[in-house]
Write a protein that holds these residues in place. Structure first.
Motif, PDB file in Angstrom:
ATOM      1  N   SER A   1       0.839  -1.213   0.000  1.00  0.00           N
ATOM      2  CA  SER A   1       0.000   0.000   0.000  1.00  0.00           C
ATOM      3  C   SER A   1       0.871   1.259   0.000  1.00  0.00           C
ATOM      4  CB  SER A   1      -0.922   0.001   1.222  1.00  0.00           C
ATOM      5  OG  SER A   1      -0.174  -0.009   2.428  1.00  0.00           O
ATOM      6  N   VAL A   2       2.008   1.201   0.701  1.00  0.00           N
ATOM      7  CA  VAL A   2       2.914   2.357   0.723  1.00  0.00           C
ATOM      8  C   VAL A   2       3.543   2.561  -0.648  1.00  0.00           C
ATOM      9  CG1 VAL A   2       4.919   3.360   1.882  1.00  0.00           C
ATOM     10  CG2 VAL A   2       3.376   1.861   3.148  1.00  0.00           C
ATOM     11  N   VAL A   3       3.881   1.452  -1.328  1.00  0.00           N
ATOM     12  CA  VAL A   3       4.447   1.546  -2.681  1.00  0.00           C
ATOM     13  C   VAL A   3       3.436   2.189  -3.622  1.00  0.00           C
ATOM     14  CG1 VAL A   3       5.230   0.202  -4.669  1.00  0.00           C
ATOM     15  CG2 VAL A   3       6.010  -0.411  -2.367  1.00  0.00           C
ATOM     16  N   VAL A   4       2.185   1.736  -3.554  1.00  0.00           N
ATOM     17  CA  VAL A   4       1.138   2.296  -4.413  1.00  0.00           C
ATOM     18  C   VAL A   4       0.972   3.794  -4.140  1.00  0.00           C
ATOM     19  CG1 VAL A   4      -1.342   2.243  -4.905  1.00  0.00           C
ATOM     20  CG2 VAL A   4      -0.071   0.107  -4.670  1.00  0.00           C
ATOM     21  N   LYS A   5       0.984   4.165  -2.879  1.00  0.00           N
ATOM     22  CA  LYS A   5       0.841   5.587  -2.526  1.00  0.00           C
ATOM     23  C   LYS A   5       2.035   6.396  -3.024  1.00  0.00           C
ATOM     24  CE  LYS A   5      -0.060   8.660   1.394  1.00  0.00           C
ATOM     25  NZ  LYS A   5      -0.241   8.744   2.877  1.00  0.00           N
ATOM     26  N   SER A   6       3.244   5.823  -2.948  1.00  0.00           N
ATOM     27  CA  SER A   6       4.444   6.535  -3.401  1.00  0.00           C
ATOM     28  C   SER A   6       4.432   6.770  -4.899  1.00  0.00           C
ATOM     29  CB  SER A   6       5.699   5.755  -3.008  1.00  0.00           C
ATOM     30  OG  SER A   6       5.818   4.572  -3.774  1.00  0.00           O
TER      31      SER A   6
ATOM     32  N   HIS B   1      -6.326   1.386  -7.049  1.00  0.00           N
ATOM     33  CA  HIS B   1      -5.186   0.662  -7.591  1.00  0.00           C
ATOM     34  C   HIS B   1      -4.642  -0.343  -6.566  1.00  0.00           C
ATOM     35  CE1 HIS B   1      -5.130   4.226 -10.288  1.00  0.00           C
ATOM     36  NE2 HIS B   1      -4.771   3.330 -11.193  1.00  0.00           N
ATOM     37  N   TYR B   2      -4.659   0.054  -5.292  1.00  0.00           N
ATOM     38  CA  TYR B   2      -4.201  -0.884  -4.251  1.00  0.00           C
ATOM     39  C   TYR B   2      -5.119  -2.101  -4.191  1.00  0.00           C
ATOM     40  CZ  TYR B   2      -3.325  -2.846   0.361  1.00  0.00           C
ATOM     41  OH  TYR B   2      -3.058  -3.712   1.397  1.00  0.00           O
ATOM     42  N   GLY B   3      -6.430  -1.864  -4.251  1.00  0.00           N
ATOM     43  CA  GLY B   3      -7.366  -2.987  -4.260  1.00  0.00           C
ATOM     44  C   GLY B   3      -7.144  -3.889  -5.456  1.00  0.00           C
ATOM     45  N   ALA B   4      -6.795  -3.295  -6.598  1.00  0.00           N
ATOM     46  CA  ALA B   4      -6.552  -4.084  -7.809  1.00  0.00           C
ATOM     47  C   ALA B   4      -5.308  -4.961  -7.643  1.00  0.00           C
ATOM     48  CB  ALA B   4      -6.397  -3.160  -9.010  1.00  0.00           C
ATOM     49  N   THR B   5      -4.283  -4.435  -6.955  1.00  0.00           N
ATOM     50  CA  THR B   5      -3.080  -5.265  -6.748  1.00  0.00           C
ATOM     51  C   THR B   5      -3.420  -6.505  -5.924  1.00  0.00           C
ATOM     52  OG1 THR B   5      -2.431  -4.044  -4.748  1.00  0.00           O
ATOM     53  CG2 THR B   5      -1.535  -3.260  -6.851  1.00  0.00           C
ATOM     54  N   LEU B   6      -4.290  -6.345  -4.928  1.00  0.00           N
ATOM     55  CA  LEU B   6      -4.690  -7.504  -4.121  1.00  0.00           C
ATOM     56  C   LEU B   6      -5.518  -8.485  -4.950  1.00  0.00           C
ATOM     57  CD1 LEU B   6      -5.604  -5.843  -0.696  1.00  0.00           C
ATOM     58  CD2 LEU B   6      -3.457  -6.904  -1.400  1.00  0.00           C
ATOM     59  N   SER B   7      -6.329  -7.957  -5.854  1.00  0.00           N
ATOM     60  CA  SER B   7      -7.111  -8.837  -6.722  1.00  0.00           C
ATOM     61  C   SER B   7      -6.199  -9.643  -7.647  1.00  0.00           C
ATOM     62  CB  SER B   7      -8.101  -8.015  -7.546  1.00  0.00           C
ATOM     63  OG  SER B   7      -9.054  -7.393  -6.702  1.00  0.00           O
ATOM     64  N   TRP B   8      -5.166  -9.002  -8.181  1.00  0.00           N
ATOM     65  CA  TRP B   8      -4.202  -9.718  -9.014  1.00  0.00           C
ATOM     66  C   TRP B   8      -3.465 -10.776  -8.196  1.00  0.00           C
ATOM     67  CZ3 TRP B   8      -3.672 -10.094 -14.093  1.00  0.00           C
ATOM     68  CH2 TRP B   8      -4.232  -9.114 -14.901  1.00  0.00           C
ATOM     69  N   LEU B   9      -3.192 -10.468  -6.949  1.00  0.00           N
ATOM     70  CA  LEU B   9      -2.544 -11.445  -6.069  1.00  0.00           C
ATOM     71  C   LEU B   9      -3.443 -12.671  -5.891  1.00  0.00           C
ATOM     72  CD1 LEU B   9      -0.026 -11.795  -4.102  1.00  0.00           C
ATOM     73  CD2 LEU B   9      -1.583 -11.045  -2.306  1.00  0.00           C
ATOM     74  N   GLY B  10      -4.738 -12.426  -5.634  1.00  0.00           N
ATOM     75  CA  GLY B  10      -5.666 -13.538  -5.474  1.00  0.00           C
ATOM     76  C   GLY B  10      -5.822 -14.335  -6.756  1.00  0.00           C
ATOM     77  N   ALA B  11      -5.861 -13.637  -7.904  1.00  0.00           N
ATOM     78  CA  ALA B  11      -5.976 -14.334  -9.190  1.00  0.00           C
ATOM     79  C   ALA B  11      -4.756 -15.206  -9.438  1.00  0.00           C
ATOM     80  CB  ALA B  11      -6.143 -13.306 -10.310  1.00  0.00           C
ATOM     81  N   GLY B  12      -3.578 -14.721  -9.040  1.00  0.00           N
ATOM     82  CA  GLY B  12      -2.364 -15.521  -9.191  1.00  0.00           C
ATOM     83  C   GLY B  12      -2.412 -16.774  -8.350  1.00  0.00           C
ATOM     84  N   ALA B  13      -2.938 -16.666  -7.138  1.00  0.00           N
ATOM     85  CA  ALA B  13      -3.029 -17.839  -6.262  1.00  0.00           C
ATOM     86  C   ALA B  13      -3.966 -18.893  -6.853  1.00  0.00           C
ATOM     87  CB  ALA B  13      -3.514 -17.417  -4.882  1.00  0.00           C
ATOM     88  N   VAL B  14      -5.096 -18.447  -7.413  1.00  0.00           N
ATOM     89  CA  VAL B  14      -6.022 -19.400  -8.032  1.00  0.00           C
ATOM     90  C   VAL B  14      -5.365 -20.062  -9.242  1.00  0.00           C
ATOM     91  CG1 VAL B  14      -8.234 -19.640  -9.206  1.00  0.00           C
ATOM     92  CG2 VAL B  14      -8.038 -18.145  -7.209  1.00  0.00           C
ATOM     93  N   THR B  15      -4.660 -19.280 -10.045  1.00  0.00           N
ATOM     94  CA  THR B  15      -3.936 -19.838 -11.196  1.00  0.00           C
ATOM     95  C   THR B  15      -2.871 -20.817 -10.743  1.00  0.00           C
ATOM     96  OG1 THR B  15      -4.291 -17.769 -12.401  1.00  0.00           O
ATOM     97  CG2 THR B  15      -2.590 -19.260 -13.248  1.00  0.00           C
ATOM     98  N   GLY B  16      -2.197 -20.484  -9.640  1.00  0.00           N
ATOM     99  CA  GLY B  16      -1.179 -21.372  -9.099  1.00  0.00           C
ATOM    100  C   GLY B  16      -1.744 -22.725  -8.719  1.00  0.00           C
ATOM    101  N   ALA B  17      -2.974 -22.739  -8.208  1.00  0.00           N
ATOM    102  CA  ALA B  17      -3.604 -24.004  -7.836  1.00  0.00           C
ATOM    103  C   ALA B  17      -3.832 -24.871  -9.070  1.00  0.00           C
ATOM    104  CB  ALA B  17      -4.921 -23.740  -7.131  1.00  0.00           C
ATOM    105  N   VAL B  18      -4.274 -24.242 -10.168  1.00  0.00           N
ATOM    106  CA  VAL B  18      -4.498 -24.995 -11.410  1.00  0.00           C
ATOM    107  C   VAL B  18      -3.171 -25.538 -11.940  1.00  0.00           C
ATOM    108  CG1 VAL B  18      -5.324 -24.845 -13.784  1.00  0.00           C
ATOM    109  CG2 VAL B  18      -6.536 -23.640 -11.947  1.00  0.00           C
TER     110      VAL B  18
END
Length: 550
Positions: free
Chosen positions: A254-259, A266-283
């Protein structure tokens, strides 16, 4: 001549195999809904405190109210999960959290809640979650066959990451158009849904042998098991190292996004991409996971997080950051499922929840301490320096693969051996009587002493792991070929429990020791019970002298 019977090969286990089992499928769906409710609750709780007070300290305390119960109650929760029927405990924890969430919702909608009240209700929810999680993780081995356990654990990780991706968004919409109180009520309903699924689960109770353990004794037994299990404390060491370094991502993104002068969206979107990566990782794990050992998976994940911390320190474009977070989600799932699977498959059922609770405590400690360290470095030096230091820590932590390699536990047979005969006694013995000394006498040729000593060391560790206070091997000074193994146990009841804790896997170690025994008879086993009125202490009692008796 009859044709030999051809045994068909076992069906190949895939990521989706656990869904074949109806109970796992129902509990997984209920857990997904509950996880979504929990992430909605997190967003609504922080937003409500922000609206009710101008104090940044109270807002920050929301994280403390969520995480502190895990430090206080995860280990007691693990002990209870091993001592009490897990289905009943889940019914209690899910019902408790439903009542708390709905109570917070009603008070919020009526306007009778304060910032301190939200903190209090959040702490209560954290208590329920801390007691619930060791039980929730330990029932996986009861819901699916052992070969499908890694896939089941991966699917549970997918559930949490799907919830992380969509829960905050749903909660934000409800807050914007209605009230946080409705979010709390929906979260309470989600707990009731899980409660209903658990209620209709016809769980087969685990067989219990030997005297029942008390709470304190069970807690000590769990800690002792971890202490004398190299495979477990190896996983714990690597878990702490990973969570400590990976916490920089969670604490500073969050500090990086603010900087970068970007918005909260945009911060919420980074967390969504993180979650999408985890689901892809499971597949990806479902398709190629069998080609990689747990050790290789963890090394790949740790190296990926070296890149994550470097990218957070150096990247200045949000699109690149999204890609980095996507890869980080894959790495996160890869590492955490490897740790969790190794822990769950490496311990027998009698102590499973206790060991899981220790693992969770170490993981949370790494995240909490790491967040504090990297945050302080960012404040006193710079954000980039802190993230580069975290990348260096992650790179150095790869060296732990040498002293603490991750070994596969899927082939272990941890069923109770039940091969020790019951000791012969003149009459019944109170389980609380003790201490107990067990002596096993071998005849070992001098040429085999060195090899016997190495094998006996492994067996000694098992004695200590399963309940002995002391253990060792002595040679008779008059007849050196006569070697006695001993182990010292606090009570007769604890020794009876030892009989049922020894596993089929442990039998292999015992057999290695016994093959050095020579003679027509089996090694002689003798049980000694403390003489009446002898206290269970480690200090010798002085013998009275004539002067002291005058």
């Amino acid at each position: 001549m009859p044709e030999p019977t051809v045994v068909p090969p076992a069906p190949k286990v895939t990521l989706w195999t656990p869904f074949v089992h109806a109970v796992f499928r129902a509990i997984w769906i209920a857990g997904l809904v509950s996880n979504v409710g929990t992430w909605m609750q997190n967003v609504a709780g922080v937003w409500l405190v922000t609206a009710l007070t101008a104090s940044a300290t109270l807002v920050a305390l929301m994280q403390t109210a969520t995480s502190l119960p895990a430090f206080l109650l995860s280990m007691p929760g693990g002990v209870l999960a091993d001592l009490v029927d897990r289905r009943r405990l889940l019914l209690f924890t899910q019902g408790f959290m439903a009542v708390v969430a709905m109570g917070l919702g009603v008070l919020t909608l009526s306007g009778g809640i304060s910032a301190y009240g939200v903190l209090g209700f959040t702490f209560l929810l954290g208590m329920g979650a801390a007691l619930n999680l060791p039980i929730w993780q330990s029932i996986v081995t009861e819901l699916v066959p052992r070969p499908a356990v890694p896939s089941a654990i991966t699917l549970n990780g997918v559930s949490n990451n799907i919830a992380r991706a969509i829960g905050p968004a749903i909660g934000g919409v409800i807050i914007a158009y209605y009230s946080p109180g409705w979010v709390f009520l929906l979260n309470g309903v989600s707990f009731l849904g899980t409660w209903a699924v658990i209620y209709f689960w016809k769980r087969q109770p685990l067989a219990t042998n030997g005297p029942a353990e008390n709470f304190i004794g069970a807690l000590r037994a769990g800690m002792r098991y971890v202490q004398y299990s190299p495979a477990i404390y190896g996983v714990l060491a690597r878990t702490f190292a990973f969570s400590f370094g990976a916490s920089a991502m969670w604490a500073l993104t969050s500090v990086v996004v603010k900087s970068l002068n970007l918005s909260a969206g945009h911060y919420g979107a980074t967390l969504s991409w993180l979650g999408a990566g985890a689901v892809t990782g499971a597949v990806l794990m479902g398709r190629a996971g069998s080609r990689l050992s747990f050790n290789q998976r963890v090394l790949l994940g740790v190296l990926a997080f070296v890149g994550t911390n470097l990218a957070l320190a150096l990247v200045s474009q949000i699109q690149v950051l999204y890609a980095v977070m996507f890869v980080s989600g894959i790495a996160w799932l890869l590492v955490m499922t490897s740790f969790s699977t190794t822990v769950q498959l490496s311990v027998p059922k009698w102590v499973q929840a206790r060991v899981i609770s220790v693992y969770m405590l170490v993981f949370q400690a790494g995240l909490s301490v790491g967040s504090l360290v990297w945050g302080e470095l960012a404040d006193h030096l710079s954000l980039r320096t802190s993230l580069l230091a975290a990348a260096g820590w992650m790179l150095a932590s790869t060296l732990l693969a040498f002293p603490f390699p991750m070994r596969s536990a899927e082939g272990l047979n941890l069923d109770p051996a039940e091969h020790w005969p019951a000791p012969e006694t003149e009459g019944p013995i109170d389980p609380d009587d003790g201490p107990v000394l067990v002596m096993i006498e071998y005849q070992v040729a001098p040429a085999n002493w060195a090899a016997f000593h190495l094998a006996a060391e492994q067996l000694t560790r098992l004695r200590l792991r399963d309940g002995a206070l002391r253990a060792g091997v002595f040679a008779d000074v008059a007849v050196p070929t006569r070697i006695s193994e001993f182990f010292y146990v606090a009570t007769w009841g604890e020794h009876q429990r030892q009989h049922h804790r020894f596993t089929r896997e442990d039998q292999v170690v015992e057999a290695c020791v016994r093959r050095f025994h020579q003679g027509p008879e089996e090694p002689r086993v003798t049980h000694f019970l403390a003489f009446p009125n002898t206290s269970n202490v480690e200090v010798a009692t002085p013998i009275p002298t004539l002067e002291s008796q005058r």
